[in-house]
Design an enzyme around this catalytic site. Structure first.
Site, mmCIF file in Angstrom:
data_model
loop_
_atom_site.group_PDB
_atom_site.id
_atom_site.type_symbol
_atom_site.label_atom_id
_atom_site.label_comp_id
_atom_site.label_asym_id
_atom_site.label_seq_id
_atom_site.Cartn_x
_atom_site.Cartn_y
_atom_site.Cartn_z
ATOM 1 C CE LYS A 96 -1.554 -4.317 3.354
ATOM 2 N NZ LYS A 96 -1.703 -5.692 2.840
ATOM 3 C CB SER A 129 -0.885 -0.013 1.252
ATOM 4 O OG SER A 129 -1.471 1.240 1.477
ATOM 5 C CE1 TYR A 158 -3.988 -2.179 5.318
ATOM 6 C CE2 TYR A 158 -3.664 0.163 4.916
ATOM 7 C CZ TYR A 158 -3.800 -1.129 4.435
ATOM 8 O OH TYR A 158 -3.741 -1.369 3.089
#
Length: 337
Positions: A154, A125, A150
């Site tokens: 990644k 991402s 989050y």
């Protein structure tokens, strides 16, 4: 060739399964249905005429992962989507994100390193760039301390893959995508959030349909032309095709490094208000919205420099924002009819 797609009944996963099957790959899907539905299989079959193999299992259960790879010992490549992905939820429940996004990655890589060679595509991402200092963002932009758990999963996920690739026969491509939206033009599959949508476009289409009273726009005091956040919105079908091209690059041994990284976006930034206007244009509906305070973890702007993906992968996003919004609206109308 058999390709494993984890999270293959999810939004991006299902569109990628369609593109893989259209290219003649045999696909096996792992999904625990925590954020998807088995009904998606019908849409995949309606588009491609072929039923992928489906294994319902939870990748957090190490034994289940081991048993899967014993049963499917002929997997030639893995595209790993399965992960929790809501920024706000990750701030509220970080341990869920670390377990679901990192534990599962480790278990899959442990099985792949047993193979003579393995090809791994990672769903990463643009959140790894944080608030980048320069726009558009190139792959050489510094990876920053992420603003949410989050985003951190990644970043750490990429680091795990790089370390593992150095020590094993695993080759990998990290695909850092910007903001996927839209649905398949057939409207057989699309974005199907469970509960209140965490992403902008399904919230817009649900509001347009009357399921939500109004859209909340988080902040209009950002240093952007209209004060709202700017993102790079990419049609999900364009994104899915990039995964197939990246996988073929590994299978054909065209990769120049053990781990390669590509940005996937359109190269154009659109503000929240521009996305709303696009929806109003393609739907002919006026969208009710209100400005509310900024949301923790949101950055001001992020859009991709796509030169590397364009030139090295030979991939380029084709669809406009209006086309993506029109497909999202068509899907919303279909699932509510």
């Amino acid at each position: 060739m058999k390709i494993l797609v984890t999270g293959g009944l999810g939004f991006i996963g299902s569109h990628t399964v369609v593109e893989l099957q259209n290219e003649g790959f045999e696909v096996v899907i792992i999904d625990n249905l925590s954020n998807s539905s088995e009904e998606v299989l019908k849409g995949i079959v309606a588009i491609t005429g072929r039923m992928p193999i489906f294994e319902k299992l939870d990748l957090r259960e190490k034994k289940s992962v081991q048993e899967f790879f014993k049963k499917h010992n002929d997997v030639n490549g893995v595209i790993h989507f399965a992960a929790s992905k809501a920024v706000g939820e990750s701030v509220e429940n970080p341990l869920l994100y670390y377990e679901n996004n990192l534990g599962t990655l480790v278990y899959i890589l442990q099985e792949l390193e047993k193979k003579d060679e393995a090809n791994f595509i990672f769903s990463s991402s643009c959140t790894v760039y944080g608030q980048a200092e320069k726009m558009p963002i190139t792959e050489n932009a510094p990876v920053q301390q992420p603003m949410s758990p989050y985003g951190n999963t990644k970043k750490i996920g990429e680091e795990i893959i790089i370390d593992v690739a150095k020590a094993t026969n695993i080759n990998a491509i990290l695909l850092r995508y910007f903001n996927p939206i839209g649905s398949h033009p057939s409207a057989e599959i699309g974005e199907l959030p469970l509960g209140v949508p965490q992403n902008l476009v399904p919230f817009i289409t649900q509001t347009g349909f009357g399921l939500r009273q109004e859209l909340s726009v988080f902040g209009d005091d950002y240093p952007t032309p209209d004060g709202t956040c700017i993102r790079d919105y990419i049609h999900v079908v364009d994104l899915a095709k990039a995964h197939v091209i990246a996988l073929q690059r590994l299978l054909n041994k065209k990769n120049l490094d053990k781990v390669e990284t590509f940005n996937l976006g359109t190269g154009t930034g659109s503000s929240v208000l521009e996305v709303i206007r696009s929806f109003e244009k393609v739907s002919g509906k006026k969208l009710p919205y209100k400005i509310v305070p900024r949301r923790e973890g949101d950055i001001t702007e992020a859009y991709a420099n796509t030169d590397k993906a364009n030139n090295i992968l030979g991939w380029k996003a084709q669809s406009t924002l209006d086309e993506a919004m029109a497909s999202a609206w068509k899907w919303e109308q279909k699932i509510r009819s």
